[in-house]
Design an enzyme around this catalytic site. Structure first.
Site, PDB file in Angstrom:
ATOM      1  N   ASP A 237       4.335 -22.448  -1.743  1.00  0.00           N
ATOM      2  CA  ASP A 237       3.027 -22.850  -1.219  1.00  0.00           C
ATOM      3  C   ASP A 237       3.238 -24.122  -0.408  1.00  0.00           C
ATOM      4  O   ASP A 237       3.269 -25.224  -0.957  1.00  0.00           O
ATOM      5  CB  ASP A 237       2.064 -23.085  -2.387  1.00  0.00           C
ATOM      6  CG  ASP A 237       0.652 -23.383  -1.916  1.00  0.00           C
ATOM      7  OD1 ASP A 237       0.453 -23.545  -0.704  1.00  0.00           O
ATOM      8  OD2 ASP A 237      -0.247 -23.462  -2.767  1.00  0.00           O
ATOM      9  N   ASP A 381     -14.312 -17.291  -2.032  1.00  0.00           N
ATOM     10  CA  ASP A 381     -13.155 -18.044  -2.500  1.00  0.00           C
ATOM     11  C   ASP A 381     -13.432 -18.546  -3.928  1.00  0.00           C
ATOM     12  O   ASP A 381     -14.401 -18.147  -4.565  1.00  0.00           O
ATOM     13  CB  ASP A 381     -12.868 -19.193  -1.524  1.00  0.00           C
ATOM     14  CG  ASP A 381     -11.395 -19.511  -1.417  1.00  0.00           C
ATOM     15  OD1 ASP A 381     -10.747 -19.596  -2.463  1.00  0.00           O
ATOM     16  OD2 ASP A 381     -10.902 -19.691  -0.286  1.00  0.00           O
ATOM     17  N   ASP A 494      -4.273 -14.808  -4.247  1.00  0.00           N
ATOM     18  CA  ASP A 494      -3.704 -15.973  -3.567  1.00  0.00           C
ATOM     19  C   ASP A 494      -2.838 -16.748  -4.570  1.00  0.00           C
ATOM     20  O   ASP A 494      -2.785 -16.422  -5.757  1.00  0.00           O
ATOM     21  CB  ASP A 494      -4.857 -16.844  -3.053  1.00  0.00           C
ATOM     22  CG  ASP A 494      -4.416 -17.863  -2.028  1.00  0.00           C
ATOM     23  OD1 ASP A 494      -3.227 -17.886  -1.675  1.00  0.00           O
ATOM     24  OD2 ASP A 494      -5.269 -18.652  -1.586  1.00  0.00           O
ATOM     25  N   ARG A 565      -0.813 -13.445  -0.613  1.00  0.00           N
ATOM     26  CA  ARG A 565      -0.102 -14.452   0.177  1.00  0.00           C
ATOM     27  C   ARG A 565       1.396 -14.383  -0.081  1.00  0.00           C
ATOM     28  O   ARG A 565       2.188 -14.419   0.858  1.00  0.00           O
ATOM     29  CB  ARG A 565      -0.626 -15.863  -0.130  1.00  0.00           C
ATOM     30  CG  ARG A 565      -0.104 -16.896   0.864  1.00  0.00           C
ATOM     31  CD  ARG A 565      -0.760 -18.247   0.684  1.00  0.00           C
ATOM     32  NE  ARG A 565      -0.394 -18.885  -0.565  1.00  0.00           N
ATOM     33  CZ  ARG A 565      -0.831 -20.091  -0.942  1.00  0.00           C
ATOM     34  NH1 ARG A 565      -1.678 -20.744  -0.155  1.00  0.00           N
ATOM     35  NH2 ARG A 565      -0.456 -20.628  -2.082  1.00  0.00           N
ATOM     36  N   ASP A 581      -1.750 -20.849   5.327  1.00  0.00           N
ATOM     37  CA  ASP A 581      -2.540 -22.024   5.683  1.00  0.00           C
ATOM     38  C   ASP A 581      -2.192 -22.557   7.069  1.00  0.00           C
ATOM     39  O   ASP A 581      -1.508 -23.572   7.216  1.00  0.00           O
ATOM     40  CB  ASP A 581      -2.315 -23.132   4.653  1.00  0.00           C
ATOM     41  CG  ASP A 581      -2.858 -22.766   3.294  1.00  0.00           C
ATOM     42  OD1 ASP A 581      -3.499 -21.707   3.178  1.00  0.00           O
ATOM     43  OD2 ASP A 581      -2.637 -23.528   2.338  1.00  0.00           O
ATOM     44  N   HIS A 639     -11.314 -17.260   8.698  1.00  0.00           N
ATOM     45  CA  HIS A 639     -11.320 -17.994   7.425  1.00  0.00           C
ATOM     46  C   HIS A 639     -11.169 -19.476   7.727  1.00  0.00           C
ATOM     47  O   HIS A 639     -10.562 -19.851   8.738  1.00  0.00           O
ATOM     48  CB  HIS A 639     -10.171 -17.503   6.543  1.00  0.00           C
ATOM     49  CG  HIS A 639     -10.140 -18.131   5.186  1.00  0.00           C
ATOM     50  ND1 HIS A 639     -11.234 -18.153   4.346  1.00  0.00           N
ATOM     51  CD2 HIS A 639      -9.138 -18.755   4.501  1.00  0.00           C
ATOM     52  CE1 HIS A 639     -10.907 -18.752   3.210  1.00  0.00           C
ATOM     53  NE2 HIS A 639      -9.642 -19.127   3.288  1.00  0.00           N
TER      54      HIS A 639
END
Length: 909
Positions: A237, A381, A494, A565, A581, A639
């Site tokens: 991440d 979300d 996610d 993701r 992201d 998004h």
């Protein structure tokens, strides 16, 4: 999905950037630092020819490492080698310790099913070499000392060579406790099993470039790494990741392809541990290429790669192509093609972190209708939950979830909600209580429930390697266990790298323990897998459990849609992927194209980026260009971050809103084209989004183009990715084959001749239809795709130089598995000067569609017919035609042919 460093300090920073200090370089990764400099003159590994056995499609033999002292050879370690011949010009090479101290992990979920065997024959065993041949005629030459394996194409030329540079390494497991531990920043890795890394060099003779090993942010064609970091494959991440970088981010698919004018080839490194990949392209202006030129007197086409993994066994599949489509198919044949997705998932999605309550959802839903913009899904979300507890709702903000869903489904729309893998450690939360009581969590190095930090605060992580965990987790999706959901609520997974805010590199410590199926005599370190062994497979396990739960909740009737993701080999069988992201910057828009092309050729065709950028705010021009680009990527979702300014399409000025509307409507017009492409992908495994060289493999200029791509073999897309431009260069391939391309807006024809300048005002996106193809469209765009199911078609026929064209169309109910019971239409559409035909490929299949043909546009017609007649169901109906001489377009209006049965249009001259 979210800004990790923000949450660590629970503040919002005004500066957005990746903190590279949180992530390892090769020198900070113990095994990479140890192995990368290893470049011996001669490999220590040799094959014991006396042990060779060929049985069926498998060669097995002993491999040893030796230490030479004078004239004496001392055998150090024994290994077991297997070479397996598989169908479709594919081989598998496995090398493991003959008797390892502990079992070494092999990924369990990456392969779609057991590979199909081919024949294998030992032709020769002499002079220290073995020669074998498969059923297709591909030869394999194994040199015994030092060990080297060469794979030959059907012309007898070397296509792939293993251990040509003597960098094969399998570190044997040893009993030397306490001497191998490592530190990174404040984190300690106990490494209880010690060093167990592996390495293998792979050469691709005659290759110009190599591609694949996503997910990274640099070019589609991979660069030489000798002067910098290797490519890293380790799901992480990474907060607002760098562009033009080899850093690891969310995905790790260890498949690598080579391509040159002679052939394509490839390898799949079947390993789920942290992996680094070095690349050396002999054509680059490096010391290596200079030396090669000095020795050979000229340019040498060759690319070398080297895989280095922290753990596992040598398990590599070799693909011998020999064209790009062949190697892409050979890989998807192993790991599986994406199944046919529900039709709505290929339409437009609207998301934000977060739509705050039911009234907000209703307002956004109504906003699409008020502004005449179609949409198929709204997303929620993490804030929809009861304080970050998944499978719950915040009953103050979302007190009537079932009604909220019903309001959407009344218009044909769906709801997507997020379910992350971390579980809030809160007394009374049923998932946490169950997981604690039943032992469902990942364990720390001491065997206790691992506790990390994520969105809910203190969190633990379900161990999806345990079948009991998967069963328990899948049951949470039952409608009675997740009130408010229905078949029209789909799932977003996610943070499943997994993301751990206070962990090393923002992920789980490598010495955490995962479930391992009990086996007799295996205890202690042999009784579990360390996280280091399985890390890149973790997200795949997560989405597999989600997929099973969504199937079970409807008794297998409805197709699930899942977005993930984390990415690994095989992800495509369960979920779509987005590029994570990104930010509202032109560089991220530009990067989205090669990132999705790379994922597509690596099996994951269902790819897109956050339209408009997750971070920051896109001004009108950028937002317009991003919508235009997103409309031609498989996954099309806007998004944005919770702290950004709202940016629903109607919040821009009227002119910009009109352009965004146009982009979305263009997507809906082509929705049946997209749906057909994904059906065909589910059958043949070929990428939906394709690099130009897949269709034009001998055209060298296409080898490094990654801002332009093909959708199937029919549409060429060059999105406008640059700020403020009034023209862009577009490469039209196919000069040698006399290919013709047609601008989809004007139907103006352009013969393929390489680059040309195309004027682009703010409303223009260069998209061209290939001559010789037929593309189905639906021009009556409605609120959602469900409301368009039975609307009429426009068929756009783009003629080639012979005045011919062909295409296809797939139709079913768009959401169930009834198509597996022959309730579908897959039709071939052909055009030649005498007739245009619509015929069923599978005559046993049918579907009661009420759709019909409203219009046929024939572009590039030089000799138009005088009359046309529709023949269907025993009736013949004369048709009206209009010729537009300015661009050689013939339009047949309202032929009213039903798409539920075959038909033919006959022309007279």
């Amino acid at each position: 999905m979210k800004a990790l460093c923000l949450l660590l300090v629970l503040t919002i920073s005004s500066t957005l950037c990746v903190d590279k200090n949180n992530f390892k370089t090769c020198d900070q990764s113990g095994f990479c630092k140890r192995l990368r400099p290893f470049k011996p003159e001669k490999s220590q590994y040799s094959l014991n020819l006396d042990t060779v056995i060929v049985h069926g499609n498998v060669l097995s033999a002993e491999v040893v490492t030796v230490d030479i002292e004078g004239e004496k050879k001392n055998v150090l370690w024994h290994y077991a080698l297997k070479l397996t011949a598989l169908v479709d010009s594919t081989f598998r090479v496995e090398l493991d310790e003959a008797d390892p101290l502990y079992p070494r992990y092999r990924p369990e979920l990456a392969l779609g099913e057991e590979p199909t065997a081919d024949g294998l024959k030992l032709v020769s065993n002499s002079n220290g070499k073995l020669i074998l041949v498969n059923e297709q005629g591909n030869k394999v030459i194994i040199t015994s000392e030092p060990l080297k394996i060469e794979f030959l194409d059907l012309n007898g030329e070397k296509a792939v060579i293993l251990n040509d540079n003597s960098q094969l390494v399998v570190e044997p497991l040893r009993e030397e406790e306490g001497t191998w531990s490592e530190n990174f920043k404040s984190h300690h890795d106990s490494k209880p099993r010690g060093n167990e890394a592996i390495s293998l060099d792979i050469a691709f003779p005659d290759a110009d470039h190599v591609y694949g090993i996503p997910e990274h942010t640099d070019n589609f064609h991979l660069k030489t790494t000798t002067s910098g970091e290797p490519y890293r494959l380790y799901n992480l991440d990474v907060f607002e990741y760098d562009l033009d970088s080899r850093m690891a981010i969310y995905g790790a698919i260890p498949v690598l392809y080579s391509h040159g004018v002679k052939r394509s080839a490839g390898v799949f490194w079947h390993n789920s541990a942290e992996t680094w990949v070095d690349v050396v392209n002999y054509a680059d202006a490096t010391v290596v290429s200079s030396l090669v030129n000095l020795v050979t007197g000229g340019h040498q086409r060759r690319v070398d790669a080297r895989f280095m993994s922290e753990a596992g066994v040598i398990d590599v599949f070799v693909f011998l192509g020999d064209k790009p489509a062949d190697v892409f198919r050979q890989y998807s044949g192993l790991t599986g093609a994406a199944p046919l997705p529900p039709r709505f998932s290929l339409a437009y999605h609207q998301s934000r972190w977060n739509y705050v309550d039911e009234a907000d959802v209703r307002a956004v839903d109504d906003g699409f209708d008020a502004n005449d913009i179609p949409a198929d899904a709204l997303w929620l979300d993490i804030e929809y939950t009861d304080r970050k507890k998944y499978f719950t709702w915040d009953m103050e903000k979302f007190p009537h979830p079932a009604d909220m869903v019903a309001n959407l489904t009344a218009k044909g729309r769906k709801l997507i909600v997020i379910i992350d893998p971390h579980i809030k450690r809160e007394a009374g939360y049923f998932v946490h209580e169950d997981a604690t009581e039943q032992g469902l969590y990942v364990k720390d190095k001491d065997g206790k429930d691992y506790e990390g930090w994520c969105w809910p605060g203190s969190s633990s992580y379900l161990d999806f390697f345990n079948p009991e965990v998967t069963k328990y987790y899948a049951e949470r999706f039952q409608f009675n266990n997740f009130p408010g959901t229905s078949k029209d609520v789909h799932i977003w997974n996610d943070m499943n790298e997994p993301s751990v805010f206070n962990g090393p590199e923002i992920t789980m410590p490598k010495d955490c323990r995962h479930y391992k199926a009990p086996q007799d005599g295996q205890d202690g370190l042999a009784s579990f897998w360390e996280h280091r062994h399985v890390h890149n497979e973790n997200g795949l396990r997560h989405i597999s459990g989600t997929h099973q739960g969504m199937l079970d909740r409807s008794d297998g009737q409805y197709r699930p849609f899942i977005l993930t993701r984390a990415v690994f080999a095989g992800t495509q069988r369960y979920a779509a992927v987005w590029t994570g992201d990104n930010a509202a910057e032109w560089g991220f828009l530009q990067a989205s194209v090669p990132m999705c092309i790379s994922l597509a050729v690596s099996g994951v065709s269902f790819c897109g980026s956050d339209v408009g950028g997750f971070f920051k705010y896109p001004e009108a021009e950028m937002m317009t260009r991003w919508y235009q680009a997103g409309a031609y990527q498989a996954f099309f979702r806007a998004h944005s971050h919770i702290e950004t300014k709202r940016r629903e399409p109607w919040l821009y000025d009227a002119a910009t809103t009109a352009r965004l509307r146009d982009a979305v409507r263009r997507r809906y017009a082509l929705l049946d084209f997209w749906y057909t492409l994904f059906y065909e992908h589910s059958i043949d495994g070929l990428p939906v989004m394709r690099p130009l060289f897949q269709e034009f493999p001998r055209e060298e200029e296409t080898f490094t183009i990654d801002n332009t791509y093909l959708l199937g073999d029919k549409l060429l897309v060059r999105p406008v990715l640059e700020e403020g431009v009034t023209s862009v260069k577009v490469y039209l391939p196919g000069k040698d084959s006399h290919t013709v391309w047609y601008d989809v807006d004007s139907y103006q024809s352009y013969p393929a001749n390489g680059y040309m300048n195309v004027d682009v005002n703010i409303a223009k996106v260069p998209v061209f239809q290939r001559g010789g193809t037929i593309v189905p469209r639906k021009e009556r765009v409605r609120r959602s795709s469900a409301l368009m199911a039975h609307d009429p078609y426009t068929l756009v026929v783009a003629l080639d130089g012979q005045g011919k064209a062909e295409g296809s169309l797939y139709i079913d109910d768009g959401e169930t598995y009834e198509y597996k019971s022959n309730k579908f239409i897959y039709a071939k559409i052909t055009y030649e000067p005498s007739a245009m035909k619509y015929s069923f490929v599978n005559e046993e299949a049918s579907y009661p569609t009420r759709s019909w043909v409203e219009r046929i546009v024939i572009a590039g017609i030089k000799n138009p017919p005088k009359s046309a007649k529709l023949s269907q169901g025993g009736k013949q109906i004369p048709l009206q035609m209009t010729l537009h001489r300015g661009n050689d377009v013939l339009v047949i209006r309202k032929p009213t042919a039903s798409m539920a049965s075959p038909w033919e249009i006959l022309f007279t001259y």
